[in-house]
Enzyme design. Structure first.
Site, PDB file in Angstrom:
ATOM      1  N   SER A  53      47.398  36.675  53.860  1.00  0.00           N
ATOM      2  CA  SER A  53      47.065  37.983  53.313  1.00  0.00           C
ATOM      3  C   SER A  53      48.179  39.016  53.416  1.00  0.00           C
ATOM      4  CB  SER A  53      45.796  38.519  53.989  1.00  0.00           C
ATOM      5  OG  SER A  53      45.947  38.528  55.391  1.00  0.00           O
ATOM      6  N   HIS A  55      42.357  35.249  49.274  1.00  0.00           N
ATOM      7  CA  HIS A  55      43.305  35.788  48.287  1.00  0.00           C
ATOM      8  C   HIS A  55      43.674  34.795  47.188  1.00  0.00           C
ATOM      9  CE1 HIS A  55      44.146  39.672  50.168  1.00  0.00           C
ATOM     10  NE2 HIS A  55      43.934  39.037  51.307  1.00  0.00           N
ATOM     11  N   LYS A  63      37.792  40.641  46.470  1.00  0.00           N
ATOM     12  CA  LYS A  63      39.180  40.661  46.014  1.00  0.00           C
ATOM     13  C   LYS A  63      39.243  40.393  44.508  1.00  0.00           C
ATOM     14  CE  LYS A  63      40.572  40.515  50.615  1.00  0.00           C
ATOM     15  NZ  LYS A  63      40.385  39.812  51.867  1.00  0.00           N
TER      16      LYS A  63
END
Ligand SMILES: *Cc1c(COP(=O)(O)O)cnc(C)c1O
Length: 391
Positions: free
Chosen positions: A182, A210, A242
């Site tokens: 991240s 992610h 995300k």
């Protein structure tokens, strides 16, 4: 000894953080999350969010949330095991299972709880967790909740992992790693790690917060991109806050894994189910993630454009093919200053300092989105050069 009052004690801690230049401030925005935003009353280009595909403010997703709300109300009213579980939660779980190519999936409140609750449900104090040293904080807290002994291996170093796995005795063990890291944007060597796990009898858990939505042909993440099935990566975690642009998370895996989480995962059992309308909006957003690969292509193109422009101007970027592009600065005070100088110039960029990253590795963290234009990327590169290249 005289006892300090609560406030005296806390003031001391706060002052200490301030003198270390690690004090954190919250910037408030007054617009929706998008490539352009209003932050602290200023118009800025947003290079600081995880909304990589531009779905957080997508009209169909917004509409799904509001229609879901009208039909199903706001609150779920209870936890999943009491009366909060809804048909749309179930439908979303089936959709995730198909997208990830796993037999089943479980919809969690968020990634933090998914990680804590999964490790906590599987292991006890007689077991071992092998954890990449740069793993997300929620995985570290998951180690604590499980009470298993945690062994850190060097970042992305599968040989170090192999050595540690073979030199330590264990009953059960989970090897856990971020898919896309991240704060660095690099990816875990999952093929090698998965082979090492199957040889040593350790179970592999990948947190692809992610990578999910961004990587892989259909947006299934790093495991899809690398073609790793449920046997190779038996425990897969992804999040919706995300690239999917909504909120929540999932764990995907075998029927036995998911059923065990429903029975034993404390962070699943003892919390209110997310609003059904949110599950519905997430389901609609996931359909867009799958059906519009041009968003991933556009994003990949923007990442390439940013990297080649930045590198040719002399900015130093570590290797990363993902939307996370860190610029290492080091000095914490300088990182904080650069963050506010960038904001003054109309760019919102994360100024990341310890303890989020290791001491001495403070950085600007540029997050690229499919919605950025070449002009916005060029403008950022030129301001970054101006501000950092004379250091
Ligand atoms: C953001 C993130 C999480 C936490 O997910 P939330 O849904 O925001 O709680 C977990 N793991 C990683 C690697 C993350 O980047």
């Amino acid at each position: 000894m005289r006892k300090l009052s609560l406030d005296t004690y806390l003031r001391k801690k706060l002052e200490n953080r301030q003198t270390q230049n690690r004090f954190r401030y919250r910037l408030s925005s007054s617009s929706a999350c998008d490539a352009e935003m209003v932050v602290e009353g200023r118009n800025v280009v947003n290079f600081s969010s995880n909304d990589y595909l531009g779905l957080a403010n997508h009209s169909e997703v917004v509409q799904a949330l509001s229609e879901g709300g009208k039909k199903l109300g706001v609150g779920s009213g209870a936890s999943h095991l009491i009366s909060g579980h809804h048909e749309v939660h179930k439908a979303l779980e089936q959709q995730i299972a198909i997208l990830t190519g796993r037999p089943r999936a479980l919809f969690f409140a968020n990634g933090y709880m998914a990680n804590m609750g999964t490790l906590g449900a599987m292991l006890s104090d007689e077991d071992l967790i092998f954890s990449d040293e740069l793993n997300h904080a929620s995985l570290i807290d998951g180690c604590r909740l499980s009470r298993a002994k945690c062994v850190r291996f060097e970042h992305a170093n599968y040989l170090d992992l192999q050595e540690k796995l073979s030199s330590l005795k264990f009953r059960h063990s989970v090897v856990v790693t971020d898919g896309v890291f991240s704060m660095d944007g690099d990816t875990a060597p999952l093929k090698e790690i998965s082979e090492i796990c199957s040889k040593s009898g350790a179970w592999l858990m990948v947190d692809d917060a992610h990578g999910f939505g961004v990587l892989g042909r259909n947006g299934g993440g790093l495991v899809e991109m690398m073609g790793l099935d449920c046997e190779q990566v038996p425990i897969l975690v992804g999040t919706f806050g995300k690239s999917v642009g909504t909120y929540g998370a999932f764990v995907a895996g075998s029927d036995a894994l998911i059923e065990s989480l429903i029975q034993f995962s404390r962070t699943y059992i003892y919390t209110t189910a997310l609003p059904p309308a949110l599950a519905h909006a997430t389901s609609i957003s996931l359909k867009i993630v799958e059906a519009e690969p041009w968003r991933r292509e556009r994003l990949a193109d923007n990442i390439k454009y940013f990297r080649s422009g930045a590198l040719s101007e002399g900015l130093r970027l570590p290797q990363s093919d993902t939307p996370i592009q860190p610029i290492l600065i080091g000095n914490d005070e300088r990182v904080a200053d650069l963050g506010s100088l960038l904001l003054d110039r109309g760019f919102l960029v994360g100024a990341i300092r310890p303890p989020t990253v290791p001491v001495g590795s403070g950085r600007l963290r540029v997050s690229i989105s499919a919605k950025h234009s070449y002009e916005q990327l060029d403008a950022l590169i030129s301001v970054l050069c101006e501000l950092t290249l004379n250091d």
